[in-house]
Structure formats: C-alpha cells, structure tokens
Design an enzyme around this catalytic site. Structure first.
Site, short mmCIF file in Angstrom:
data_model
loop_
_atom_site.label_atom_id
_atom_site.label_comp_id
_atom_site.label_asym_id
_atom_site.label_seq_id
_atom_site.Cartn_x
_atom_site.Cartn_y
_atom_site.Cartn_z
N HIS A 188 -75.35 -44.40 63.11
CA HIS A 188 -76.00 -45.71 63.10
C HIS A 188 -75.66 -46.53 64.32
CE1 HIS A 188 -76.98 -44.59 59.00
NE2 HIS A 188 -78.06 -45.30 59.25
N ARG A 295 -83.31 -52.62 58.34
CA ARG A 295 -82.12 -52.09 57.67
C ARG A 295 -81.29 -53.28 57.18
NH1 ARG A 295 -82.72 -47.90 61.88
NH2 ARG A 295 -82.40 -45.85 60.96
N ARG A 331 -85.88 -52.70 53.72
CA ARG A 331 -85.22 -51.71 52.88
C ARG A 331 -84.06 -52.37 52.16
NH1 ARG A 331 -82.61 -46.57 55.70
NH2 ARG A 331 -81.04 -48.03 56.44
N GLU A 430 -86.04 -39.11 51.95
CA GLU A 430 -84.95 -38.63 52.82
C GLU A 430 -84.06 -37.62 52.13
OE1 GLU A 430 -82.91 -42.08 54.38
OE2 GLU A 430 -82.89 -43.07 52.45
N ASN A 453 -83.69 -38.81 59.64
CA ASN A 453 -82.27 -38.61 59.96
C ASN A 453 -81.55 -37.99 58.77
OD1 ASN A 453 -83.10 -40.18 62.13
ND2 ASN A 453 -82.29 -42.07 61.26
N ASP A 454 -81.75 -38.61 57.61
CA ASP A 454 -81.10 -38.07 56.41
C ASP A 454 -81.83 -36.84 55.89
OD1 ASP A 454 -78.75 -39.53 55.89
OD2 ASP A 454 -79.95 -41.29 55.37
N ARG A 464 -74.99 -35.57 59.87
CA ARG A 464 -75.61 -36.26 61.00
C ARG A 464 -74.59 -36.96 61.89
NH1 ARG A 464 -78.83 -41.34 58.26
NH2 ARG A 464 -78.76 -42.24 60.33
N CYS A 501 -89.85 -43.34 59.54
CA CYS A 501 -89.03 -44.39 60.15
C CYS A 501 -87.71 -43.84 60.67
CB CYS A 501 -88.78 -45.54 59.18
SG CYS A 501 -87.86 -45.05 57.73
C1 PEP Z 1 -83.19 -42.06 58.01
O1 PEP Z 1 -82.35 -41.54 57.27
O2 PEP Z 1 -83.96 -41.40 58.73
C2 PEP Z 1 -83.32 -43.52 58.05
C3 PEP Z 1 -84.31 -44.11 58.69
O3 PEP Z 1 -82.35 -44.26 57.45
P1 PEP Z 1 -80.88 -44.46 58.10
O4 PEP Z 1 -80.92 -43.86 59.48
O5 PEP Z 1 -80.61 -45.90 58.12
O6 PEP Z 1 -80.03 -43.69 57.17
MG MG Z 2 -81.33 -42.75 55.79
#
Ligand code: PEP
Ligand code: MG
Length: 551
Positions: A188, A295, A331, A430, A453-454, A464, A501
């Site tokens: 993050h 976020r 979110r 996710e 990402n998740d 990650r 996203c």
């Molecule tokens: C993701 O997981 O792709 C996402 C957008 O949420 P975050 O990166 O905040 O976990």
């Molecule tokens: Mg996520």
C-alpha cells in the site's frame, strides 16, 4: 558515484538530497527534576507551539472543508490552555518533582480516562481529543516533527520500509521521491506513492545506507535506479529523461476534456483511486471521470483514534461535492494485513492477509460499521456516492452488508436526515471465492470492481507484500485473467457493470485484454488517467482478443 538497483514502483525521475526517515521514539521516560520553574517554562513554550500549529490546521481545514470541520482544531486549541487540564499537569509536576513530559503524559491519561468513563456518548468521544492534544504538546516537548521530515526543502525520503500509516502522515510537499530498503510494488505504500504521483524505488536492500543522508542523488522510479552523486554522464542522462518527462506531461494535457472511447465507439470509464480528500485535486487536474476507489481506511490510518461519524461525513462530503455529480465509489474500511491501526487492537495473527480483515472486521464490529455507513449515506445527499464492500467471499456477507445499509437508511429517515436511497452498492472481486459465486453475488449488487492486487495474491498464493517472489507474483497469469473473464461474464449476464480498481487497471499492455473482456471501467492512480485515455482512444475494441488467457 554510487549506483544502486532496486525495483521501480512509481515512475518519474527526480534529483535531490537524501533524507533518512526518523521514526520518532515517543516513549516518555520519568526523570527527577530540581528546577520546576524551568519545566513550567518549557510547558508554556510547547503550549504556544501547539496553538500555532492548531491555528494553521484550522485555517487549512476551513479552506478545504469549511467552517464546521475547522471547529475540531479550534476546540483542541482551547483545550491546550484549559485551566483544569493545565492545573492537572502542574499538579503532577509538583507532586512528583519530575520532568514535564511525564507530567503531561500522566495528566493526559487521567483526563482521557475521566471523559471515557462519562455516561454521555459525546463526552466519551472527547477522550480522543484529550489524547490528541496531549500527544501534540508532548511532540513539541520532545522535538518530534509532525510529518516526520525535519527539512526546509523537499527531499528524497529514504527508509528501511514505510508502513501505510507512516506514509499517509508524511508531509507530501517535502517529498521528491521515496527510496526504501524493503517493500514491494504491490504494497500500500507503493500504491500511495503512485496516487501522490511521487517516484518511488523499493527493495534497495542494505545498499541504501543511513550514512548517505545529506548526499545528492538521482532517482528513477521507472528503472528502479538510485544514483548517489552522479557523474556528468549520468547527470546528462537524467536531465534528458527529466526533460522528456516534462514534454510527455505537456503532450498528455491535450487528452484533457477528451472522451474515454475507442476508435470503434466502446466507452470505458476512466476513474481514479484515492486515499484522502486531498487527492481529489489530482483527480480533477488529471480529468478523472470519477473516483473508482476511495480507500476510506486511510482516514482511520491517519488518526490516533476512531474517526467520528462527523469527521468521516466531512471527508466523504468533500470528495462527493468536489466531484460535482461524477460517481464517487467509497470502499468501506479495509483494515488488516499490512494496514494496521493500533487502536483497533486486532489480535496478532499468523497470516494477517487471510485473517480478520476488511469486511470481516466490519461484520464483527457492527458499531464501527454503522458509524461509517451513516457517514456514507449522509454524504450521498451531496453527490453521486456509491458504497463498495471489500474482501467479499460469501453471499451471506453481502446480505448482511445490505441489511446494515437498510438499517442505517431507516435511522436516517426517522431522524429526517437527507440521503440518497438509490445509492449504488457494489463489491470488490478480490477473492477466488467471489469469482466462483459471481452470478449469485451479481444478483445482490449494482456493480463489481476487481481488486487485482488481492485477487492475484489469493489466486496464485503469493504474498503481495513479499519482494522476493519476483516472477512468481504474476498478475498477467492466465489464471488471474481467466478469473477476470469469469467475473466479467457473470456481471454482464446479470445486467450489472464491472471495472478494475487494482493496480493492473493501469497496465497499458493489458488494455486490449480488458477491452476484449468488456470491462466497463478502469480505476487508476490520477497520474495514469491521461496515458490510459490516450491508449483507449487509439484502440479498436472489436479487434482485441483473449489470447493472453491461454497458457
Ligand atoms: C486490490 O486488492 O486490488 C485493491 C484495489 O485493494 P487494496 O489494494 O487496497 O487491497
Ligand atoms: Mg484489496
């Protein structure tokens, strides 16, 4: 010249002085003191400094969010010299003949406890204000710099690693670039750097030494290079790249005001990911067509205690109003894993990424969830707000979220508070589970937004946060892309829209795949909007294929 190679996680080149991040040691140690008068004078100075800081904050708040939100800082400023509070500090000082830091800390604890034990909910909430004011006075006494950077000029901020809660509290105007020993491109902190449009290089390891502080360096967030005291040749290359960067930015300006439509007429909404109301300026400057992911947990990371309904309402309202009718997807809080907040007092977990995080916390703590939902629905009266739930894995979770929304709407209705009853509700895709049951989930919501990402992390069983996984963490993996297809098909079969996203949304090499999948929206960091728009406008959707889904 010293050359270091790391991983570029936020593009851009910069030149500046290296500054090592000081992680403040805020532990107060009790000392015996002879000269109590001198300690009292130190207290007066720290109080004066606190008041000056609070005045600046109140002014900034007034300009950005209106009079109502400035009241908080004005109240804090009054509390700094509150007679009972100051008497309590002096009382501890004289009784214990100790240093003033200890006296402030003890008086703060006692006062906060007193408020917390009151019956009235409003007075209980004041405990957080007391703690905040005491911390501010203590920081002034201990020379702890707010924002962590004690420099007049903007610097290349170096650190072993930075937690999201540290990054969010930094003074952005002082940062030219980030350079860290650890970290990964999917953390993050890297995401925040991209949102702020600040170049960043991570994974520099032990090569990045604290003794380099104060030395001039050149950093390239694309190639991942950090060069300390570059020679003439390197400097010329840097200047060339810097000039090209400026030129490119100018060129992209022509994309402003243009539509996000392919040559054959397929529209893709290009939205932005943000972490705070401050980021809206970048969304507007880059002509983002909406906010695809706010976020909201960064509001929780930026404070020492739960943000109140009022504070959250102000933040959401500010974003909704500034976007002036364009969609703003907020979110609900996604705390846990790498986003740790002390005051949530989450238990230590072996595998926090798979533990009690995100929607699981909200469903376990209905009061925290309710406060946020009330703020969100109240803000829905001021713009086109949509609410999105993270980490959904089951139908029952979404049903419970919907029930919580209904109950909040009913409350607001009874109180006569305005809100939009048609506020869109969406979920993040996710987890593999949400992909497999996407048809059922689609029947219960208005949109999907894929958190790649998740989704990559959970589909490939790759952390990650881990920089060593290298090519094993592959968001282009056919399994991830097929998961996108399953989710997109389910969304469209059930008549809802779908976007991305996660960071993958800005990957221009995948744009043809996203077009072939029929993605309706891509939400990216503000600095990626114009390059993405330029690419969309050059594309022909009907010639795009799904070749990359093959193994
Ligand atoms: C993701 O997981 O792709 C996402 C957008 O949420 P975050 O990166 O905040 O976990
Ligand atoms: Mg996520």
């Amino acid at each position: 010249m010293i050359l270091m190679q790391g991983k570029g996680v936020s593009t851009g080149v910069e030149r500046g002085t290296i500054y090592f991040y000081h992680r403040a040691d805020a532990t107060v140690v009790k000392r015996a003191v002879e000269d109590l008068e001198a300690e009292k004078l130190r207290l007066t100075d720290a109080q004066k400094a606190a008041q000056a800081q609070l005045e600046v904050l109140a002014e900034k708040c007034r300009e950005e969010a209106g009079d109502e939100s400035a009241v908080l800082f004005e109240t804090h400023a009054m509390f700094v010299e509150d007679e009972d509070y100051v008497d309590a500090i002096i009382g501890v000082l004289e009784e214990e003949r100790c240093n003033i830091e200890y006296a402030v800390e003890q008086a703060g604890i006692r006062f906060a406890e007193m408020f917390a034990n009151m019956d009235d909910a409003y007075m209980q909430a004041r405990a957080a204000d007391v703690r905040d004011v005491s911390r501010r006075i203590l920081n002034n006494l201990m020379g702890i710099v707010a924002g962590g950077i004690d420099s007049e000029e903007a610097v290349i901020l170096a650190a072993d690693d930075l937690a999201p809660s540290e990054t969010i509290q930094l003074d952005k105007s002082k940062i030219l670039a980030f350079a860290t020993q650890g970290g990964s491109g999917n953390s993050h902190t890297a995401i925040l750097a991209r949102t702020m449009g600040i170049p960043a290089v991570c994974g520099l390891g032990e090569n990045l030494k604290p003794e380099y502080a104060g030395r001039m360096a050149y950093i390239d967030g694309e190639t991942g290079r950090l060069v300390i005291e570059p020679d003439e040749l390197t400097l010329t290359a840097f200047k060339d790249k810097h000039d090209k960067q400026v030129e490119m930015k100018k060129l992209l300006q022509s994309m402003k005001g243009q539509e996000d439509v392919t040559l054959d007429g397929k529209r893709v909404n290009v939205y932005c990911n943000i972490g705070s109301p401050d980021d809206v300026a970048a969304v507007l400057a880059n002509d983002g067509q909406g906010v695809g992911l706010f976020r909201s947990e960064f509001l929780y990371l930026a404070t020492d205690d739960y943000p109140t309904e009022e504070q959250q309402f102000e933040a959401y309202k500010t974003v909704a109003s500034a976007m002036n009718g364009k969609r703003v997807i907020i979110r609900t809080l996604d705390i846990g894993a790498d986003k740790q907040v002390d005051y949530f007092q989450l238990s230590k977990e072996e595998n926090p990424a798979m533990g009690v995080r995100a929607i699981r916390i909200c469903l376990n703590r209905p009061e925290v969830f309710r406060t946020q939902l009330r703020a969100l629905y109240r803000a829905s009266a001021y713009g086109k707000v949509a609410i999105m739930f993270p980490m959904i894995t089951s139908v029952w979770e979404l049903k419970e979220c919907r029930r919580a929304c209904m109950s909040v709407m009913q409350e607001l209705q009874e109180e006569g508070v305005p809100f939009n009853a048609d506020t869109e509700i969406g979920i993040m895709i996710e987890t593999p589970a949400s992909v497999f049951i996407a048809d059922e989930l689609a029947q219960l919501c208005d949109f999907f937004s894929v958190g790649t990402n998740d989704l990559t992390q959970y589909t490939l069983a790759c952390d990650r946060q881990c920089n060593d996984l290298g090519k094993f963490f592959d968001p282009h993996h056919p399994a991830v892309l097929r998961a996108l297809k399953m989710a997109a098909d389910a969304a469209h079969r059930n008549g809802i829209w779908i976007g991305i996203c996660g960071e993958l949304g800005a990957d221009l090499t995948l744009l043809p795949t996203f077009l072939a999948l029929g993605m309706d929206e891509l939400s990216v960091s503000p600095s990626s909007v114009l390059p993405l728009r330029a690419e969309i406008r050059k594309s022909i959707a009907k010639t795009c294929d799904l070749k990359l889904l093959e193994c």
